[in-house]
Design an enzyme around this catalytic site. Sequence first.
Site, short mmCIF file in Angstrom:
data_model
loop_
_atom_site.label_atom_id
_atom_site.label_comp_id
_atom_site.label_asym_id
_atom_site.label_seq_id
_atom_site.Cartn_x
_atom_site.Cartn_y
_atom_site.Cartn_z
N PRO A 96 -14.64 1.80 2.59
CG PRO A 96 -16.07 2.21 4.67
CD PRO A 96 -15.93 2.08 3.02
CE LYS A 132 -9.24 -9.23 -8.69
NZ LYS A 132 -8.04 -9.25 -7.72
CB THR A 133 -14.39 -11.05 -4.50
OG1 THR A 133 -13.36 -11.43 -5.29
CG2 THR A 133 -15.68 -11.49 -4.33
CB ALA A 144 -7.91 -14.33 -11.83
CE LYS A 147 -12.02 -14.86 -9.92
NZ LYS A 147 -11.14 -13.84 -9.20
N1 LIG Z 1 -14.10 -3.36 2.51
C1 LIG Z 1 -13.80 -4.68 3.11
N2 LIG Z 1 -13.96 -4.71 4.54
C2 LIG Z 1 -13.80 -5.66 4.91
N3 LIG Z 1 -13.08 -6.74 4.53
C3 LIG Z 1 -12.40 -6.71 3.33
C4 LIG Z 1 -13.15 -5.42 2.39
N4 LIG Z 1 -12.62 -5.81 0.90
C5 LIG Z 1 -11.97 -6.88 0.95
N5 LIG Z 1 -12.00 -7.49 2.32
C6 LIG Z 1 -11.55 -8.85 2.69
O1 LIG Z 1 -10.24 -8.69 2.00
C7 LIG Z 1 -9.92 -10.11 1.44
C8 LIG Z 1 -9.54 -9.89 -0.03
O2 LIG Z 1 -10.58 -9.30 -0.62
P1 LIG Z 1 -11.16 -9.92 -2.07
O3 LIG Z 1 -11.53 -11.25 -2.03
O4 LIG Z 1 -12.39 -9.26 -2.37
O5 LIG Z 1 -9.86 -9.56 -2.92
P2 LIG Z 1 -9.59 -9.91 -4.46
O6 LIG Z 1 -9.04 -8.74 -5.13
O7 LIG Z 1 -11.09 -10.31 -5.14
O8 LIG Z 1 -8.84 -11.08 -4.46
P3 LIG Z 1 -8.56 -12.32 -5.65
O9 LIG Z 1 -7.20 -11.87 -6.38
O10 LIG Z 1 -8.37 -13.66 -4.76
O11 LIG Z 1 -9.67 -12.58 -6.47
C9 LIG Z 1 -11.11 -10.84 1.51
O12 LIG Z 1 -10.99 -11.65 3.03
C10 LIG Z 1 -12.24 -9.97 1.73
O13 LIG Z 1 -13.36 -10.33 3.05
MG LIG Z 2 -11.80 -12.13 -6.11
#
Ligand SMILES: Nc1ncnc2c1ncn2[C@@H]1O[C@H](COP(=O)(O)OP(=O)(O)OP(=O)(O)O)[C@@H](O)[C@H]1O
Ligand SMILES: [Mg+2]
Length: 216
Positions: free
Chosen positions: A184, A16-17, A102, A33
Amino acid sequence: MSARFVIVGTDTGVGKTIFSAGLVGVLDGFYWKPVQAGLDAETDSQVVARLSGVSAARILPEMWRLRTPASPHLAAQLDGVCIDPLALEPPECAGPLVIETAGGVMTPLTIDTPTIDVLARWRLPVIVVARTALGTINHSLLTLEALRRRNIPICGAAFVGDEDRAARDAISRMGQVADLGRLPRIAPLTQENLRDAFANAFALADLLKGYPPCLS
Ligand SMILES: Nc1ncnc2c1ncn2[C@@H]1O[C@H](COP(=O)(O)OP(=O)(O)OP(=O)(O)O)[C@@H](O)[C@H]1O
Ligand SMILES: [Mg+2]
């Protein structure tokens, strides 16, 4: 009123982030956020500030900053504070706003209030971020069903990870949802690489289609 999107996930850690950072960058928008649980590692707002390319003023302050990386209801309890879900209102801002929730849609803000209750009150269009990995069909369809049951407008599903065409097709067909594209794995994950990958993966016109209200 500028476009306002809520980015929800099928789970925690689905991307998501990173998706939000790409979207904020391409929209030259604002990021919010509402509840950040976990302050020791880089926060989601800090990641978006680093990867989106927008100025620091466009990263709006979180409403609750909780120390423990846990479900917000538990992190709040451990910090001795109480999240008031009714106090959560998207901030006014002079441009498109991307709101990252979250965890997943049923993640509790309090023991009585799952995140989805706030989304139902806001009625803002959501983008569902889903993994492409095994298990995503089930998680994605459950998320879509919960959103629909509460009449929450859905823009579509955005996938993150290695290609899995069969999973994406199953989700868009069974979930009756637009497949917005797939981001990707990006290595190294830099601002420039994210900007390019996001532009390749998603058409801004698709993301903004029918806005508002993106009713599906
Ligand atoms: N397209 C991508 N390429 C490389 N790494 C990625 C990619 N998308 C996500 N990641 C990595 O995967 C991990 C989880 O991604 P992210 O933090 O965006 O998830 P989230 O859904 O926001 O999590 P949360 O519920 O904690 O907010 C992070 O370490 C992020 O850097
Ligand atoms: Mg996040």
